[in-house]
Design an enzyme around this catalytic site. Structure first.
Site, mmCIF file in Angstrom:
data_model
loop_
_atom_site.group_PDB
_atom_site.id
_atom_site.type_symbol
_atom_site.label_atom_id
_atom_site.label_comp_id
_atom_site.label_asym_id
_atom_site.label_seq_id
_atom_site.Cartn_x
_atom_site.Cartn_y
_atom_site.Cartn_z
ATOM 1 N N CYS A 1 73.575 78.659 -20.967
ATOM 2 C CA CYS A 1 73.210 79.239 -19.674
ATOM 3 C C CYS A 1 74.228 78.763 -18.649
ATOM 4 O O CYS A 1 75.303 78.294 -19.017
ATOM 5 C CB CYS A 1 71.775 78.893 -19.287
ATOM 6 S SG CYS A 1 71.454 77.171 -18.878
ATOM 7 N N ASN B 1 73.122 74.440 -17.801
ATOM 8 C CA ASN B 1 72.637 73.654 -18.931
ATOM 9 C C ASN B 1 71.592 72.617 -18.518
ATOM 10 O O ASN B 1 71.546 71.512 -19.055
ATOM 11 C CB ASN B 1 73.796 72.998 -19.693
ATOM 12 C CG ASN B 1 73.399 72.426 -21.055
ATOM 13 O OD1 ASN B 1 73.909 71.400 -21.448
ATOM 14 N ND2 ASN B 1 72.503 73.076 -21.766
ATOM 15 N N CYS C 1 68.238 74.172 -17.330
ATOM 16 C CA CYS C 1 66.961 74.890 -17.330
ATOM 17 C C CYS C 1 66.750 75.688 -18.618
ATOM 18 O O CYS C 1 66.026 75.268 -19.512
ATOM 19 C CB CYS C 1 66.864 75.832 -16.131
ATOM 20 S SG CYS C 1 66.867 75.014 -14.522
ATOM 21 N N ARG C 2 67.391 76.852 -18.697
ATOM 22 C CA ARG C 2 67.119 77.791 -19.790
ATOM 23 C C ARG C 2 67.661 77.344 -21.145
ATOM 24 O O ARG C 2 66.930 77.345 -22.141
ATOM 25 C CB ARG C 2 67.686 79.179 -19.455
ATOM 26 C CG ARG C 2 67.023 79.810 -18.243
ATOM 27 C CD ARG C 2 67.724 81.064 -17.815
ATOM 28 N NE ARG C 2 69.045 80.727 -17.257
ATOM 29 C CZ ARG C 2 69.947 81.624 -16.887
ATOM 30 N NH1 ARG C 2 69.698 82.911 -17.042
ATOM 31 N NH2 ARG C 2 71.098 81.247 -16.376
ATOM 32 N N SER C 3 68.935 76.990 -21.198
ATOM 33 C CA SER C 3 69.508 76.653 -22.516
ATOM 34 C C SER C 3 68.942 75.356 -23.094
ATOM 35 O O SER C 3 68.678 75.299 -24.297
ATOM 36 C CB SER C 3 71.031 76.662 -22.491
ATOM 37 O OG SER C 3 71.567 75.754 -21.564
ATOM 38 N N ASP D 1 66.496 83.001 -14.342
ATOM 39 C CA ASP D 1 66.900 81.615 -14.117
ATOM 40 C C ASP D 1 65.846 80.907 -13.270
ATOM 41 O O ASP D 1 65.721 81.161 -12.068
ATOM 42 C CB ASP D 1 68.258 81.557 -13.420
ATOM 43 C CG ASP D 1 68.851 80.153 -13.411
ATOM 44 O OD1 ASP D 1 68.091 79.182 -13.599
ATOM 45 O OD2 ASP D 1 70.069 80.049 -13.212
#
Length: 159
Positions: free
Chosen positions: A9, A12, A14-16, A126
């Site tokens: 993401c 690096n 939150c999402r990934s 996000d």
């Protein structure tokens, strides 16, 4: 045979890392952690060395999914040769990955929500901006389940 997956993401945090932790948990539950390696990275460098965002940690804690030892890192050109599959959390990061790695990367690059066409959503939102970590968790959980099916097929077929 082994298989490696990298989630990417923007920062690096939150999402990934959420996808990395969820996927790693699924892999461990299936007792495939000796065959499948999992990591995450960001296309940006703003959060290098930091642990996952508090919102990501709260959601993962709620589902007792470990994120122990995870720290933000930036995508490198070497990642294109080190991983079998690179999973971009959104369209912009997919473009950035392709630009950074170029055509010589051995890794297959996909957009995460291509695994969930029925969602009707193209990009994982996000939560750094939206604050909706629960929505992201639900997408990540469902996508990781589909991804694990795909990876298991590849392991069974020798690629």
């Amino acid at each position: 045979m082994s298989y490696s997956v990298l989630f990417v993401c923007l920062g690096n945090i939150c999402r990934s890392p959420m996808a990395e932790a969820v996927f790693r948990d699924l892999v461990k539950r299936e007792q495939l952690d000796k065959l499948i390696t999992v990591d995450s990275a960001g296309t940006g460098d703003w959060h290098l060395g930091r642990p996952p965002h508090e919102g990501t940690r709260e959601v993962l804690d709620r589902y007792t999914i470990s994120y122990s030892g995870m720290k933000a890192r930036q995508l490198t050109a070497a990642d294109g040769g080190s991983f079998d599959l690179i999973v971009a959390m959104d369209t912009r990061n997919e473009q950035d990955i392709r630009e950074k790695l170029g055509l010589s990367a051995k890794a297959e690059i996909i957009r995460f929500l291509s695994l969930l066409p029925e969602s009707g959503i193209i990009d994982v939102p996000d939560p750094y901006y939206s604050g909706n970590f629960d929505e992201v968790y639900e997408l990540v959980k469902d996508g990781c389940i589909k991804l694990l099916e795909k990876v298991k097929e590849r392991l069974d077929n020798g690629r």
